[in-house]
Design a protein around this motif. Sequence first.
Motif, PDB file in Angstrom:
ATOM      1  N   GLU A   1       5.301  59.532  46.328  1.00  0.00           N
ATOM      2  CA  GLU A   1       5.504  59.940  47.715  1.00  0.00           C
ATOM      3  C   GLU A   1       6.278  58.876  48.488  1.00  0.00           C
ATOM      4  N   LEU A   2       5.971  57.614  48.227  1.00  0.00           N
ATOM      5  CA  LEU A   2       6.647  56.527  48.937  1.00  0.00           C
ATOM      6  C   LEU A   2       8.122  56.440  48.552  1.00  0.00           C
ATOM      7  N   ARG A   3       8.440  56.750  47.297  1.00  0.00           N
ATOM      8  CA  ARG A   3       9.849  56.751  46.882  1.00  0.00           C
ATOM      9  C   ARG A   3      10.644  57.803  47.640  1.00  0.00           C
ATOM     10  N   LEU A   4       9.980  58.894  47.993  1.00  0.00           N
ATOM     11  CA  LEU A   4      10.663  60.000  48.674  1.00  0.00           C
ATOM     12  C   LEU A   4      10.590  59.891  50.190  1.00  0.00           C
ATOM     13  N   LEU A   5       9.829  58.908  50.690  1.00  0.00           N
ATOM     14  CA  LEU A   5       9.639  58.766  52.135  1.00  0.00           C
ATOM     15  C   LEU A   5      10.815  58.003  52.741  1.00  0.00           C
ATOM     16  N   PRO A   6      11.589  58.629  53.631  1.00  0.00           N
ATOM     17  CA  PRO A   6      12.761  57.952  54.210  1.00  0.00           C
ATOM     18  C   PRO A   6      12.372  56.652  54.916  1.00  0.00           C
ATOM     19  N   GLY A   7      13.087  55.584  54.607  1.00  0.00           N
ATOM     20  CA  GLY A   7      12.871  54.313  55.279  1.00  0.00           C
ATOM     21  C   GLY A   7      11.663  53.537  54.822  1.00  0.00           C
ATOM     22  N   SER A   8      10.985  54.006  53.774  1.00  0.00           N
ATOM     23  CA  SER A   8       9.776  53.318  53.311  1.00  0.00           C
ATOM     24  C   SER A   8      10.110  52.004  52.613  1.00  0.00           C
ATOM     25  N   VAL A   9       9.197  51.046  52.732  1.00  0.00           N
ATOM     26  CA  VAL A   9       9.270  49.844  51.908  1.00  0.00           C
ATOM     27  C   VAL A   9       9.152  50.268  50.447  1.00  0.00           C
ATOM     28  N   LYS A  10       9.861  49.593  49.548  1.00  0.00           N
ATOM     29  CA  LYS A  10       9.784  49.915  48.126  1.00  0.00           C
ATOM     30  C   LYS A  10       8.435  49.460  47.583  1.00  0.00           C
ATOM     31  N   VAL A  11       7.722  50.369  46.930  1.00  0.00           N
ATOM     32  CA  VAL A  11       6.392  50.069  46.397  1.00  0.00           C
ATOM     33  C   VAL A  11       6.338  50.518  44.936  1.00  0.00           C
ATOM     34  N   LEU A  12       6.014  49.588  44.032  1.00  0.00           N
ATOM     35  CA  LEU A  12       5.892  49.887  42.610  1.00  0.00           C
ATOM     36  C   LEU A  12       4.465  49.608  42.149  1.00  0.00           C
ATOM     37  N   PRO A  13       4.010  50.319  41.113  1.00  0.00           N
ATOM     38  CA  PRO A  13       2.699  50.001  40.557  1.00  0.00           C
ATOM     39  C   PRO A  13       2.795  48.876  39.526  1.00  0.00           C
ATOM     40  N   SER A  14       1.685  48.181  39.300  1.00  0.00           N
ATOM     41  CA  SER A  14       1.558  47.300  38.141  1.00  0.00           C
ATOM     42  C   SER A  14       0.286  47.693  37.412  1.00  0.00           C
ATOM     43  N   LEU A  15       0.241  47.441  36.132  1.00  0.00           N
ATOM     44  CA  LEU A  15      -0.889  47.884  35.319  1.00  0.00           C
ATOM     45  C   LEU A  15      -1.920  46.772  35.187  1.00  0.00           C
ATOM     46  N   ARG A  16      -3.127  47.019  35.701  1.00  0.00           N
ATOM     47  CA  ARG A  16      -4.271  46.130  35.478  1.00  0.00           C
ATOM     48  C   ARG A  16      -5.105  46.795  34.385  1.00  0.00           C
ATOM     49  N   ALA A  17      -4.981  46.298  33.150  1.00  0.00           N
ATOM     50  CA  ALA A  17      -5.498  47.026  31.991  1.00  0.00           C
ATOM     51  C   ALA A  17      -6.781  46.436  31.425  1.00  0.00           C
ATOM     52  N   ASP A  18      -7.512  45.650  32.215  1.00  0.00           N
ATOM     53  CA  ASP A  18      -8.755  45.046  31.726  1.00  0.00           C
ATOM     54  C   ASP A  18      -9.711  46.097  31.169  1.00  0.00           C
ATOM     55  N   SER A  19      -9.730  47.278  31.781  1.00  0.00           N
ATOM     56  CA  SER A  19     -10.707  48.302  31.404  1.00  0.00           C
ATOM     57  C   SER A  19     -10.557  48.735  29.951  1.00  0.00           C
ATOM     58  N   ILE A  20      -9.361  48.598  29.372  1.00  0.00           N
ATOM     59  CA  ILE A  20      -9.150  48.999  27.979  1.00  0.00           C
ATOM     60  C   ILE A  20     -10.029  48.172  27.039  1.00  0.00           C
ATOM     61  N   LEU A  21     -10.243  46.912  27.380  1.00  0.00           N
ATOM     62  CA  LEU A  21     -10.991  46.003  26.515  1.00  0.00           C
ATOM     63  C   LEU A  21     -12.422  45.767  26.982  1.00  0.00           C
ATOM     64  N   ASP A  22     -12.862  46.522  27.976  1.00  0.00           N
ATOM     65  CA  ASP A  22     -14.163  46.245  28.591  1.00  0.00           C
ATOM     66  C   ASP A  22     -15.289  46.977  27.858  1.00  0.00           C
ATOM     67  N   PHE A  23     -15.359  46.776  26.537  1.00  0.00           N
ATOM     68  CA  PHE A  23     -16.311  47.524  25.710  1.00  0.00           C
ATOM     69  C   PHE A  23     -17.762  47.244  26.087  1.00  0.00           C
ATOM     70  N   GLY A  24     -18.041  46.035  26.566  1.00  0.00           N
ATOM     71  CA  GLY A  24     -19.416  45.662  26.872  1.00  0.00           C
ATOM     72  C   GLY A  24     -19.928  46.219  28.188  1.00  0.00           C
ATOM     73  N   ASN A  25     -19.050  46.817  28.972  1.00  0.00           N
ATOM     74  CA  ASN A  25     -19.453  47.372  30.259  1.00  0.00           C
ATOM     75  C   ASN A  25     -20.246  48.659  30.042  1.00  0.00           C
ATOM     76  N   PRO A  26     -21.433  48.781  30.662  1.00  0.00           N
ATOM     77  CA  PRO A  26     -22.214  50.016  30.496  1.00  0.00           C
ATOM     78  C   PRO A  26     -21.459  51.271  30.914  1.00  0.00           C
ATOM     79  N   LEU A  27     -20.437  51.105  31.781  1.00  0.00           N
ATOM     80  CA  LEU A  27     -19.667  52.253  32.240  1.00  0.00           C
ATOM     81  C   LEU A  27     -18.486  52.581  31.327  1.00  0.00           C
ATOM     82  N   PHE A  28     -18.329  51.828  30.225  1.00  0.00           N
ATOM     83  CA  PHE A  28     -17.174  52.064  29.363  1.00  0.00           C
ATOM     84  C   PHE A  28     -17.136  53.495  28.808  1.00  0.00           C
ATOM     85  N   PRO A  29     -18.269  54.084  28.388  1.00  0.00           N
ATOM     86  CA  PRO A  29     -18.211  55.483  27.923  1.00  0.00           C
ATOM     87  C   PRO A  29     -17.723  56.451  28.993  1.00  0.00           C
TER      88      PRO A  29
END
Length: 258
Positions: A168-196
């Motif tokens: 949406e921001l890419r299509l918004l006229p005059g918007s500041v450029k905003v890109l995502p970055s990947l925070r991928a800790d969750s891929i390796l978080d096997f010990g977290n009870p919420l991993f399943p």
Amino acid sequence: MSEFIHPHWLIKNKTGEYLYHEVASVLPIIDYHNHINPALLAADKNFKNLSDAWITEDPYKHRAMRILGLPEAEITGDSSGKVKFDNWVKTLPKTLGNPLFHWSALELKRVFGVSELLNQSNADQIWDQCNELLGLEDFKPQNIVKGYNTELLVTSDDLLDDLRAHQELRLLPGSVKVLPSLRADSILDFGNPLFPTWLKSLSEKTSIAIRTLDDLKEAIRRRLDYFNEHGCIFSDHGLDSGFKFSPVEYAGVEGVFE
């Protein structure tokens, strides 16, 4: 008595003054890591109050308040913005020596023009002053970041995050450029009870029934493709427990995963 945040704050010599005031001040800001919520920028609506602008989206303030022992309902829960702000006011003096103390003073000074240090005696006055400003056009999210000559913002996003706001921001006229970055800790978080639960969400988002390690790898590939399609060029991993690579046979690893 001089202000805590002054024009030469933390600058110790003439070279530093020149680089900051004559060079840095005319260059655009390229912020390659932040915790800004892109949906707030895409909606570009005035914040309801100072807590919404300053506390609701700040995990560092949340962590400090938790360490102080404050109830979660009064940090990220259903309590009013004023209650959450007052809790931050209680917490702030305890952060002396932590960057949070300096950041808070900088934010109040640079965004709202508040020179005095926030404390319980001036908290209500600062709350009212900042809330009044937040109702103005200049204090909409887009205008706040544009006011600092911001050229690029790179947000921090989990592998499962929805990146529609970036589109949406890419299509918004005059918007500041905003890109995502990947925070991928969750891929390796096997010990977290919420991993399943995380694994189930990954399965739903990629339409892959994850039963084997190959299934997991394909699901992660699809999410990486999704991030790539939305302009992701950075990754950021917090390996809090360290990282050790142990070469093993694939069949053995698949057995461990199952």
